[in-house]
Design a protein around this motif. Structure first.
Motif, short mmCIF file in Angstrom:
data_model
loop_
_atom_site.label_atom_id
_atom_site.label_comp_id
_atom_site.label_asym_id
_atom_site.label_seq_id
_atom_site.Cartn_x
_atom_site.Cartn_y
_atom_site.Cartn_z
N GLU A 145 -28.31 -15.21 -55.40
CA GLU A 145 -28.22 -16.12 -54.18
C GLU A 145 -28.75 -15.41 -53.37
OE1 GLU A 145 -24.21 -18.40 -53.90
OE2 GLU A 145 -23.88 -16.76 -55.26
N ASN A 146 -29.06 -13.87 -53.31
CA ASN A 146 -29.72 -13.21 -52.59
C ASN A 146 -31.32 -13.16 -52.55
OD1 ASN A 146 -27.06 -12.55 -51.66
ND2 ASN A 146 -27.07 -10.37 -52.05
N VAL A 147 -31.74 -13.77 -53.34
CA VAL A 147 -33.19 -13.91 -53.34
C VAL A 147 -33.72 -15.15 -52.67
CG1 VAL A 147 -35.04 -14.09 -55.13
CG2 VAL A 147 -33.08 -12.93 -55.77
N PHE A 148 -34.93 -14.72 -51.88
CA PHE A 148 -35.37 -15.92 -51.06
C PHE A 148 -36.74 -16.21 -51.37
CE2 PHE A 148 -37.19 -18.12 -47.40
CZ PHE A 148 -35.94 -18.93 -46.77
N PHE A 149 -37.20 -17.19 -51.65
CA PHE A 149 -38.40 -17.53 -51.97
C PHE A 149 -39.67 -18.20 -50.98
CE2 PHE A 149 -36.26 -17.47 -56.26
CZ PHE A 149 -37.09 -16.83 -56.84
N HIS A 150 -40.43 -17.56 -51.02
CA HIS A 150 -41.73 -18.03 -50.02
C HIS A 150 -42.62 -18.60 -50.68
CE1 HIS A 150 -39.73 -15.61 -46.54
NE2 HIS A 150 -39.48 -14.76 -47.77
N PHE A 151 -42.77 -20.07 -50.63
CA PHE A 151 -43.88 -20.55 -51.43
C PHE A 151 -44.92 -21.28 -50.72
CE2 PHE A 151 -39.91 -21.91 -53.85
CZ PHE A 151 -40.22 -21.38 -55.00
N LEU A 152 -46.08 -20.54 -50.95
CA LEU A 152 -47.37 -20.76 -50.27
C LEU A 152 -48.06 -22.04 -51.01
CD1 LEU A 152 -48.67 -17.32 -50.22
CD2 LEU A 152 -46.94 -18.19 -48.71
N VAL A 153 -48.27 -22.97 -50.34
CA VAL A 153 -48.88 -24.34 -50.90
C VAL A 153 -49.89 -24.67 -49.70
CG1 VAL A 153 -46.52 -25.24 -51.47
CG2 VAL A 153 -47.44 -25.72 -49.14
N SER A 154 -50.90 -25.41 -50.34
CA SER A 154 -52.20 -26.06 -49.91
C SER A 154 -52.48 -27.45 -50.17
CB SER A 154 -53.54 -25.09 -49.89
OG SER A 154 -53.89 -24.94 -51.19
N ASP A 155 -51.40 -27.94 -50.93
CA ASP A 155 -51.61 -29.38 -51.41
C ASP A 155 -50.83 -30.32 -50.64
OD1 ASP A 155 -51.11 -31.57 -53.34
OD2 ASP A 155 -51.80 -30.32 -55.01
N PRO A 156 -51.51 -31.44 -50.34
CA PRO A 156 -51.12 -32.50 -49.61
C PRO A 156 -49.51 -33.24 -50.35
CG PRO A 156 -52.76 -33.28 -50.64
CD PRO A 156 -52.99 -31.95 -50.98
N ALA A 157 -49.28 -32.97 -51.54
CA ALA A 157 -48.43 -33.14 -52.28
C ALA A 157 -47.12 -32.31 -52.37
CB ALA A 157 -48.37 -33.71 -53.63
N ALA A 158 -47.06 -31.34 -51.07
CA ALA A 158 -46.18 -30.42 -51.14
C ALA A 158 -44.47 -30.97 -51.22
CB ALA A 158 -46.42 -29.63 -50.02
N SER A 159 -44.49 -32.25 -50.64
CA SER A 159 -43.23 -32.77 -50.75
C SER A 159 -42.71 -32.98 -51.86
CB SER A 159 -43.16 -33.99 -49.65
OG SER A 159 -44.20 -34.90 -50.18
N TYR A 160 -43.57 -33.38 -52.78
CA TYR A 160 -43.22 -33.66 -54.32
C TYR A 160 -42.78 -32.38 -54.78
CZ TYR A 160 -43.80 -35.24 -59.11
OH TYR A 160 -43.63 -35.60 -60.54
N PHE A 161 -43.35 -31.31 -54.74
CA PHE A 161 -43.00 -30.03 -55.14
C PHE A 161 -41.69 -29.63 -54.51
CE2 PHE A 161 -47.62 -28.54 -55.10
CZ PHE A 161 -47.84 -29.08 -56.19
N GLU A 162 -41.30 -30.10 -53.38
CA GLU A 162 -39.90 -29.66 -52.84
C GLU A 162 -38.92 -30.50 -53.52
OE1 GLU A 162 -37.56 -29.88 -48.45
OE2 GLU A 162 -38.64 -31.53 -49.09
N LEU A 163 -39.14 -31.66 -53.84
CA LEU A 163 -38.21 -32.68 -54.57
C LEU A 163 -37.74 -32.02 -55.81
CD1 LEU A 163 -36.60 -35.30 -55.11
CD2 LEU A 163 -38.93 -36.24 -55.99
#
Length: 412
Positions: free
Chosen positions: A154-172
């Motif tokens: 729970e102390n790990v924080f992920f920074h996701f680098l995206v360039s895809d217009p479907a980033a909202s799909y990845f969030e889901l």
């Protein structure tokens, strides 16, 4: 800086009508006064003009130098603005992943107050990783492996680098697969680097997102002083907090080094015969290191402008071909010989074979904390084609992809 200039110009444009009206009001005070009364009102007008001038100056100062925002730096708007959630990626590609079990902190970690803590929380372990359609399955397995072996997940924080217009799909997908995951999206504009990319031995190495790690110092919040940068084709089989605790000393980058490798092969003969270019390594003992696993001191990175140094070498490459690979050689040119060595256990790389055939390989001698399928062969592709390499079985337990759910959603 560019964004600030745009906002400043906009504020001045908004204020212009107010200043014009104020100027007209001042001048109207003179209209209609007889010549004899002009002297009588002159003192009043001078006082009014001075007062108006001070007011105008104050308004301009407010526009040019607005008060600092009350929100902390961590809440700066650096993440991608998500669009409405699509049902699938462009082109009709459907992905479905099994929900991972909830990974909780051990007793010695404490239990962070979710929702109250921000990305600036000093107790966090920061991990940066790219997220795109082609390597999505690998990225999800990498996240799963980090959580599974962390003492304090729970102390790990992920920074996701995206360039895809479907980033909202990845969030889901992320929220449904890892409900407790702490993460944030950062949009990397491919146009920032597209003009600097040259052809490589493998087309996958030419994708703009491969170069997003060059800009971590700009993308992540200033309060994030250190980050672990991971490729999407890794699995971590040890507590990542151990890697996080690497002492960098006066070095900016920490990574496993491989000094037995033939370093000269990473650059063309034209590079080595041109003293103006090869002089870059003068006074250094450069060793090969793999950029798929790095611990980066972002404070030093920003202070010494390493992003621009990497860009300069990419500009040289565009003008005169000095290497054949993608994003690795600029890192070697800037950092090789100045890297803080990390135990080889943290990057058992090359499991994807070479960059052409993707042949099977064995582990390097010694203990293992991280497996890395660098090279052209990826374990998910080889497993799906029923032609896996022996070590691909070590990746499979972290794969949460569920093809049956994917087929069901595609047919619905």
């Amino acid at each position: 800086m560019k964004i600030w200039r745009v906002q400043k110009d906009q504020r001045l444009a908004d204020l212009k009508p107010v200043l014009i009206i104020l100027h007209l009001l001042i001048n109207l005070r003179y209209i209609g006064y007889p010549a004899g009364s002009y002297r009588k009102t002159r003192r009043k007008m001078l006082w009014f003009a001075k007062l108006s001038g001070f007011a105008s100056l104050a308004m301009v100062m407010i526009v040019l130098f607005p008060p600092l925002p009350s929100v902390p730096p961590a809440e700066a708007s650096r993440d991608v603005h998500l669009q409405p959630l699509p049902q699938a990626l462009p082109g009709g590609n459907h992905f479905a992943f099994r929900k991972a079990r909830a990974f909780r902190n051990a007793a010695e970690c404490g239990r962070p107050a979710r929702g109250a803590a921000t990305v600036c929380d000093p107790s966090l372990v920061h991990v940066a990783i790219t997220l795109d359609a082609e390597y999505l399955r690998g990225s999800m397995a990498a996240v799963h492996s980090v959580l599974r072996h962390s003492v304090c997940p729970e102390n790990v924080f992920f920074h996701f680098l995206v360039s895809d217009p479907a980033a909202s799909y990845f969030e889901l997908l992320l929220r449904s697969t890892f409900p407790l995951l702490r993460f944030k999206f950062y949009f990397f504009d491919p146009d920032v680097v597209r003009g600097l990319i040259s052809s490589s031995v493998r087309s996958a190495l030419e994708q703009p997102l491969n170069f997003a790690r060059n800009y971590l110092g700009d993308l992540l919040e200033p309060c994030v002083r250190r980050v672990i940068s991971l490729d999407s084709d890794v699995v971590v089989v040890d507590d990542i907090a151990k890697l996080w605790g690497t002492k960098l000393g006066s070095r900016t980058v920490g990574a496993p080094e491989y000094c037995h490798a033939n370093f000269t092969k990473y650059f063309t003969s034209g590079f080595w015969t041109d003293e103006r270019l090869s002089h870059a390594f003068r006074g250094r003992k450069p060793c090969y290191f793999n950029t798929g696993v790095m611990v980066i001191d972002l404070e030093r990175w920003r202070r010494f402008g390493y992003t621009r140094q990497l860009e300069r070498w990419m500009e040289v490459q565009k003008a005169r071909r000095i290497y054949e690979l993608g994003s690795l050689p600029p890192f070697l040119l800037v950092f090789a010989g100045k890297v803080q060595p990390i135990d080889h256990r943290w990057n058992q790389h090359g499991l994807g074979g070479d960059n052409v055939r993707g042949s099977c390989r064995d582990l390097h001698p010694g203990p293992v904390s991280l497996l890395h399928w660098s090279g052209s062969g990826k374990p998910w592709n080889r497993l799906d084609s029923n032609r896996p390499c022996p070590l691909d079985s070590l990746w499979a337990p972290y794969d949460l992809y569920d093809p049956s759910s994917s087929s069901a959603s595609a047919s619905s």
